[in-house]
Write a protein that holds these residues in place. Structure first.
Motif, PDB file in Angstrom:
ATOM      1  N   ASN A  71      49.330  65.158  83.651  1.00  0.00           N
ATOM      2  CA  ASN A  71      50.367  65.999  84.022  1.00  0.00           C
ATOM      3  C   ASN A  71      51.157  64.410  83.717  1.00  0.00           C
ATOM      4  N   GLY A 103      49.251  69.795  95.064  1.00  0.00           N
ATOM      5  CA  GLY A 103      48.977  71.351  95.094  1.00  0.00           C
ATOM      6  C   GLY A 103      49.041  71.585  96.940  1.00  0.00           C
ATOM      7  N   THR A 117      49.683  74.333  91.944  1.00  0.00           N
ATOM      8  CA  THR A 117      49.872  73.681  92.377  1.00  0.00           C
ATOM      9  C   THR A 117      50.973  72.503  91.114  1.00  0.00           C
ATOM     10  N   TRP A 118      51.677  71.715  91.299  1.00  0.00           N
ATOM     11  CA  TRP A 118      52.492  71.162  89.639  1.00  0.00           C
ATOM     12  C   TRP A 118      51.754  69.914  89.055  1.00  0.00           C
TER      13      TRP A 118
END
Length: 126
Positions: free
Chosen positions: A35, A5, A28-29
């Motif tokens: 995740n 991120g 952020t991913w």
């Protein structure tokens, strides 16, 4: 090449909002270690030779440290080289304790000057 991120503690003149939350919105991913993309990387850690981590400032990103701990916990860290790009404003002995479990750790400091020049280009760092 991993960017968790744009969380950062500086607003450097060479960066923009893609690399520093100080310019605007935080993004952020991966909000946490669960995740799917991060979990896929961790599951395949035995095949990783090198990871390049940048940001934002990776050393203040909790997901980054959770990721590093997961690689260590899976027992594959001794085969992995870490390479970082950091503004160098946040360092802690616990980082070295973790990094010593990896094959090699290279820390690249993004520093655009010293004293007044650094302070002007990397606000609010001193």
């Amino acid at each position: 090449d991993l960017r968790f991120g744009n969380l950062c503690n500086c607003k450097c003149s060479i960066c923009g909002e893609y690399a520093s939350s100080m310019f605007g919105d935080l993004f952020t991913w991966a909000d946490d270690i669960n995740n799917q993309y991060i979990q896929d990387i961790i599951k395949n850690a035995e095949h990783i030779k090198e990871i390049y981590i940048t940001g934002g400032e990776p050393f203040i990103n909790k997901v980054h440290w959770d990721f590093i701990d997961a690689i260590i916990d899976r027992g594959h860290s001794s085969k992995v080289r870490l390479r970082y790009n950091t503004n160098g404003t946040v360092l802690d002995k616990s980082f070295i304790d973790r990094w010593n479990k990896f094959k090699r750790t290279i820390v690249i400091f993004s520093i655009d000057g010293t004293e007044e020049t650094f302070e002007n280009t990397s606000w609010p760092a001193k």
